[in-house]
Design a protein around this motif. Structure first.
Motif, mmCIF file in Angstrom:
data_model
loop_
_atom_site.group_PDB
_atom_site.id
_atom_site.type_symbol
_atom_site.label_atom_id
_atom_site.label_comp_id
_atom_site.label_asym_id
_atom_site.label_seq_id
_atom_site.Cartn_x
_atom_site.Cartn_y
_atom_site.Cartn_z
ATOM 1 N N SER A 87 0.843 -1.186 0.000
ATOM 2 C CA SER A 87 0.000 0.000 0.000
ATOM 3 C C SER A 87 0.881 1.240 0.000
ATOM 4 N N LEU A 88 0.286 2.345 -0.333
ATOM 5 C CA LEU A 88 1.010 3.607 -0.422
ATOM 6 C C LEU A 88 0.776 4.445 0.824
ATOM 7 N N PRO A 89 1.678 5.370 1.128
ATOM 8 C CA PRO A 89 1.471 6.233 2.298
ATOM 9 C C PRO A 89 0.214 7.096 2.189
ATOM 10 N N SER A 90 -0.223 7.366 0.963
ATOM 11 C CA SER A 90 -1.415 8.192 0.782
ATOM 12 C C SER A 90 -2.716 7.415 0.974
ATOM 13 N N ASP A 91 -2.638 6.103 1.111
ATOM 14 C CA ASP A 91 -3.841 5.290 1.316
ATOM 15 C C ASP A 91 -4.424 5.546 2.693
ATOM 16 N N LYS A 92 -5.699 5.287 2.811
ATOM 17 C CA LYS A 92 -6.370 5.488 4.099
ATOM 18 C C LYS A 92 -5.943 4.422 5.103
ATOM 19 N N THR A 93 -6.131 4.747 6.375
ATOM 20 C CA THR A 93 -5.678 3.882 7.471
ATOM 21 C C THR A 93 -6.242 2.464 7.394
ATOM 22 N N PRO A 94 -7.556 2.263 7.142
ATOM 23 C CA PRO A 94 -8.044 0.872 7.090
ATOM 24 C C PRO A 94 -7.365 0.037 6.007
ATOM 25 N N LEU A 95 -7.044 0.635 4.875
ATOM 26 C CA LEU A 95 -6.370 -0.115 3.821
ATOM 27 C C LEU A 95 -4.961 -0.502 4.247
ATOM 28 N N ARG A 96 -4.235 0.423 4.870
ATOM 29 C CA ARG A 96 -2.885 0.106 5.339
ATOM 30 C C ARG A 96 -2.927 -1.006 6.384
ATOM 31 N N ARG A 97 -3.917 -0.951 7.277
ATOM 32 C CA ARG A 97 -4.043 -1.968 8.318
ATOM 33 C C ARG A 97 -4.422 -3.321 7.705
ATOM 34 N N HIS A 98 -5.332 -3.332 6.739
ATOM 35 C CA HIS A 98 -5.767 -4.600 6.134
ATOM 36 C C HIS A 98 -4.658 -5.239 5.300
ATOM 37 N N CYS A 99 -3.786 -4.439 4.712
ATOM 38 C CA CYS A 99 -2.644 -5.017 3.989
ATOM 39 C C CYS A 99 -1.717 -5.763 4.940
#
Length: 134
Positions: free
Chosen positions: A9-21
């Motif tokens: 995921s990218l740093p610009s992605d939202k928190t839930p996406l970063r956590r789910h990755c």
């Protein structure tokens, strides 16, 4: 065509996406055979280390869970490979990072990796890992 990103995921992605990755890495570590994951563990750990700077504590908590699951998967191997894959990058991150979020996350991941490897190793592997760390 845009080039594919090098991480999950990218740093610009939202928190839930970063956590789910990161949770995806945990699921892979729990469900796949250790032999099939062992070539990919250094890249998986590197992906987790990139997420340790995140200001959101839920993402750092997902990092800790991912490292715990990955170290459980890798603890069946030799202690030298465990040290090179987990302990060396985590200790370097802990000692060299200037960001306090990354330092806290590295410390928690370091502790989780050691605890899980010692618990999952059991018998001789757990004793050898504990002796090497002492």
């Amino acid at each position: 065509l845009a080039p594919a990103p090098s991480s999950l995921s990218l740093p610009s992605d939202k928190t839930p996406l970063r956590r789910h990755c990161l949770q995806l890495l945990s699921v892979l570590s729990r469900t796949q055979l250790p032999q099939s994951l062992s070539p990919f563990l250094p890249r998986m750990v590197s992906s987790v280390l990139r997420r340790l700077r995140d200001p959101n504590s839920s993402v750092r908590s997902a990092c800790v869970d991912a490292v715990r699951d990955m170290s459980c998967c890798a603890s069946g191997g030799a202690s030298a490979s465990f040290c090179s894959v987990f302990l060396r990058p985590l200790s370097e991150s802990l000692l060299l990072e200037q960001d306090h979020n990354a330092q806290m996350g590295s410390a928690m991941c370091f502790a989780a990796a050691i605890e899980e490897a010692a618990a999952a190793g059991g018998g001789e592997a757990g004793v050898a890992l504990d002796h090497d760390l002492a």
